[in-house]
Design an enzyme around this catalytic site. Structure first.
Site, PDB file in Angstrom:
ATOM      1  N   PHE A  23      -9.367  64.128 113.384  1.00  0.00           N
ATOM      2  CA  PHE A  23      -8.578  63.805 114.562  1.00  0.00           C
ATOM      3  C   PHE A  23      -7.305  63.101 114.116  1.00  0.00           C
ATOM      4  O   PHE A  23      -7.367  62.144 113.329  1.00  0.00           O
ATOM      5  CB  PHE A  23      -9.378  62.912 115.510  1.00  0.00           C
ATOM      6  CG  PHE A  23      -8.741  62.748 116.850  1.00  0.00           C
ATOM      7  CD1 PHE A  23      -8.492  63.846 117.656  1.00  0.00           C
ATOM      8  CD2 PHE A  23      -8.373  61.499 117.315  1.00  0.00           C
ATOM      9  CE1 PHE A  23      -7.900  63.712 118.899  1.00  0.00           C
ATOM     10  CE2 PHE A  23      -7.772  61.348 118.562  1.00  0.00           C
ATOM     11  CZ  PHE A  23      -7.532  62.456 119.355  1.00  0.00           C
TER      12      PHE A  23
ATOM     13  N   TYR B  80     -16.562  57.201 125.980  1.00  0.00           N
ATOM     14  CA  TYR B  80     -16.195  57.903 127.211  1.00  0.00           C
ATOM     15  C   TYR B  80     -16.463  59.406 127.189  1.00  0.00           C
ATOM     16  O   TYR B  80     -16.235  60.083 128.178  1.00  0.00           O
ATOM     17  CB  TYR B  80     -14.722  57.647 127.559  1.00  0.00           C
ATOM     18  CG  TYR B  80     -13.737  57.886 126.452  1.00  0.00           C
ATOM     19  CD1 TYR B  80     -13.292  59.157 126.134  1.00  0.00           C
ATOM     20  CD2 TYR B  80     -13.217  56.811 125.732  1.00  0.00           C
ATOM     21  CE1 TYR B  80     -12.382  59.371 125.124  1.00  0.00           C
ATOM     22  CE2 TYR B  80     -12.297  57.005 124.717  1.00  0.00           C
ATOM     23  CZ  TYR B  80     -11.880  58.280 124.420  1.00  0.00           C
ATOM     24  OH  TYR B  80     -10.968  58.485 123.412  1.00  0.00           O
ATOM     25  N   LYS B  81     -16.937  59.940 126.065  1.00  0.00           N
ATOM     26  CA  LYS B  81     -17.228  61.365 126.011  1.00  0.00           C
ATOM     27  C   LYS B  81     -18.696  61.609 126.387  1.00  0.00           C
ATOM     28  O   LYS B  81     -19.085  61.475 127.543  1.00  0.00           O
ATOM     29  CB  LYS B  81     -16.894  61.915 124.626  1.00  0.00           C
ATOM     30  CG  LYS B  81     -15.407  61.893 124.296  1.00  0.00           C
ATOM     31  CD  LYS B  81     -15.121  62.527 122.954  1.00  0.00           C
ATOM     32  CE  LYS B  81     -13.654  62.707 122.680  1.00  0.00           C
ATOM     33  NZ  LYS B  81     -12.910  61.453 122.442  1.00  0.00           N
TER      34      LYS B  81
ATOM     35  N   ASP C 203     -16.533  59.256 111.760  1.00  0.00           N
ATOM     36  CA  ASP C 203     -16.121  59.194 113.162  1.00  0.00           C
ATOM     37  C   ASP C 203     -17.088  60.077 113.956  1.00  0.00           C
ATOM     38  O   ASP C 203     -17.185  61.279 113.713  1.00  0.00           O
ATOM     39  CB  ASP C 203     -14.685  59.692 113.311  1.00  0.00           C
ATOM     40  CG  ASP C 203     -14.152  59.552 114.730  1.00  0.00           C
ATOM     41  OD1 ASP C 203     -14.952  59.554 115.684  1.00  0.00           O
ATOM     42  OD2 ASP C 203     -12.920  59.454 114.891  1.00  0.00           O
TER      43      ASP C 203
ATOM     44  N   ARG D  28     -10.791  74.855 125.058  1.00  0.00           N
ATOM     45  CA  ARG D  28     -11.966  74.151 124.551  1.00  0.00           C
ATOM     46  C   ARG D  28     -12.946  73.880 125.686  1.00  0.00           C
ATOM     47  O   ARG D  28     -12.551  73.424 126.761  1.00  0.00           O
ATOM     48  CB  ARG D  28     -11.502  72.840 123.906  1.00  0.00           C
ATOM     49  CG  ARG D  28     -12.519  72.122 123.079  1.00  0.00           C
ATOM     50  CD  ARG D  28     -11.892  70.901 122.414  1.00  0.00           C
ATOM     51  NE  ARG D  28     -11.600  69.845 123.383  1.00  0.00           N
ATOM     52  CZ  ARG D  28     -11.535  68.555 123.081  1.00  0.00           C
ATOM     53  NH1 ARG D  28     -11.709  68.151 121.838  1.00  0.00           N
ATOM     54  NH2 ARG D  28     -11.264  67.662 124.012  1.00  0.00           N
TER      55      ARG D  28
END
Length: 398
Positions: A114, A210-211, A185, A357
């Site tokens: 990322f 939050y995912k 990560d 996605r």
């Protein structure tokens, strides 16, 4: 198994008619979070005021949440703390890791990481100003690049764009054999697939709330430190709540015990509360069952989309064991395609330059929605619904 996922689906508020395939970017609202926040505001903030730090246990909430997350990522109690953002936690982890590596100067990462993680590494290098450098290789070249010159291996387990899955256990083993400190990560791993930090021997890990953990927009992140390392590191962000005795208000910093030293500033209690409530959806849920269902859903989606939309190019690994809980396709007008899908109540997202996605979260997505989403995608592509000005103009958030 059907009863399990019917039960978990009822725990979330998803608008009627919407197929939500973006839990890998933001989990939906958990009903428990809505109720818990209202109660927290009225009873504890409203009724207890500042007393709630003690009476409602606010001060210990980061540790309690950390232990709940730890149970999902193979981490023992006392090794995970909920705090700050993923980027801030990476800064903490990377500076701590580099303090353990002696004269080695190379931070090894890959081109699928990322970008924010790479930016943080660049910032750490500039801040420390000790001659470190960031080495970026292709994902498939990581294993061969691990050697005695590397100080830290810094990887995201699941590629945010394609869903490609690194072999944490194998790469960590090679790193340890070469004396390399590891940072993982888990932003697209925690709550999406089984993770075993202890079994892999990982040194540090970070991730967001939050995912797949359904903590709400901007939810606090988490940081893991291998228990054997906790008392050997001194945080570069030495905030007051990471102090050995914060309420003595000493003028010199002494790191707190174990994982507590990775705390820094005052925790955002309302956000922490939402995350804690969102995590309750995992009570009684076997992550291995979730993984099995996730692979089946993604496999079905790939099959349906390729049969209906042959011009789309699969960007994710076809082998379910080699990807996370998402499927990505390439299209030259991917952004517009996704906007047309969203307008037709199938919500995924777009990642530059050309990836559409789709995240699959079995807690609230089933096989019927998966087929229905492919049907809508077919309509968008075949009828060129994406080819209109309102879908071609990019918003700030994609």
């Amino acid at each position: 198994m059907t009863d399990l996922f019917e039960r978990t689906k009822a725990l979330f508020e998803i608008p009627e008619g919407v197929i939500y395939l973006d839990g890998n970017s933001l989990g939906p609202l958990a009903r428990a979070a809505k109720e818990r926040l209202a109660r927290e505001v009225a009873e504890n903030w409203g009724g207890q005021l500042i007393r709630a730090w003690n009476t409602a246990g606010w001060i210990d909430l980061p540790a309690r949440i950390g232990n709940r997350i730890g149970a999902l990522i193979g981490a023992p109690e006392g090794s995970v703390i909920a705090a700050d953002s993923t980027s801030v936690n990476l800064f903490k982890a990377l500076t701590a890791a580099l303090s353990l590596t002696g004269e080695r100067k190379v931070i090894l990462s890959d081109s699928g990481n990322f970008p924010s993680d790479l930016y943080i590494a660049e910032g750490v290098i500039r801040t420390l100003d000790k001659g470190h450098r960031l080495k970026i290789v292709a994902p498939e070249e990581v294993e061969a690049a691990i050697d005695e010159t590397v100080a830290v291996l810094m990887l995201t387990e699941v590629d945010y764009a394609t869903g490609r899955l690194h072999d944490m256990k194998a790469l960590t083993a090679k790193a340890k054999a070469a004396g390399v400190v590891t940072i993982w990560d888990l932003a697209h791993s925690a709550g999406a697939l089984p993770v075993d930090l202890s079994g892999a021997g990982a040194d540090f890990a970070i991730g967001c709330g939050y995912k797949y953990l359904n903590g709400g927009p901007g939810a606090p992140a988490f940081i893991y430190v291998r228990p054997e390392l906790q008392d050997k590191i001194r945080p570069s962000l030495s905030g007051w709540l990471g102090h050995e005795a914060p309420f003595l208000f000493d003028l010199d910093y002494r790191p707190g015990p174990s994982i507590d030293r990775m705390r820094a500033g005052t925790p955002p209690i309302l956000s922490m509360t939402a995350l804690d409530a969102g995590l309750s959806a995992w009570d009684g849920v076997d992550i291995h069952a979730v993984r099995e269902r996730s692979i089946a859903l993604c496999d079905l989606f790939i099959k349906e989309v390729e049969a209906r939309c042959p011009d789309l190019v699969l960007a994710s690994p076809r082998d379910g064991s080699r990807r996370g809980s998402q499927v990505s396709f390439r299209h030259p007008q991917g952004y517009a395609v996704m906007q047309a899908l969203i307008a037709n109540n199938v919500i995924g997202d777009f990642r530059a330059p050309d990836i559409i996605r789709f995240g699959f979260t079995p807690l609230y997505i089933g096989f019927e929605e998966t087929v229905a989403a492919a049907e809508v995608l077919e309509k968008v592509i075949k009828e060129k619904l994406w080819d209109c000005p309102e879908f071609l103009k990019k918003s700030k958030v994609t």
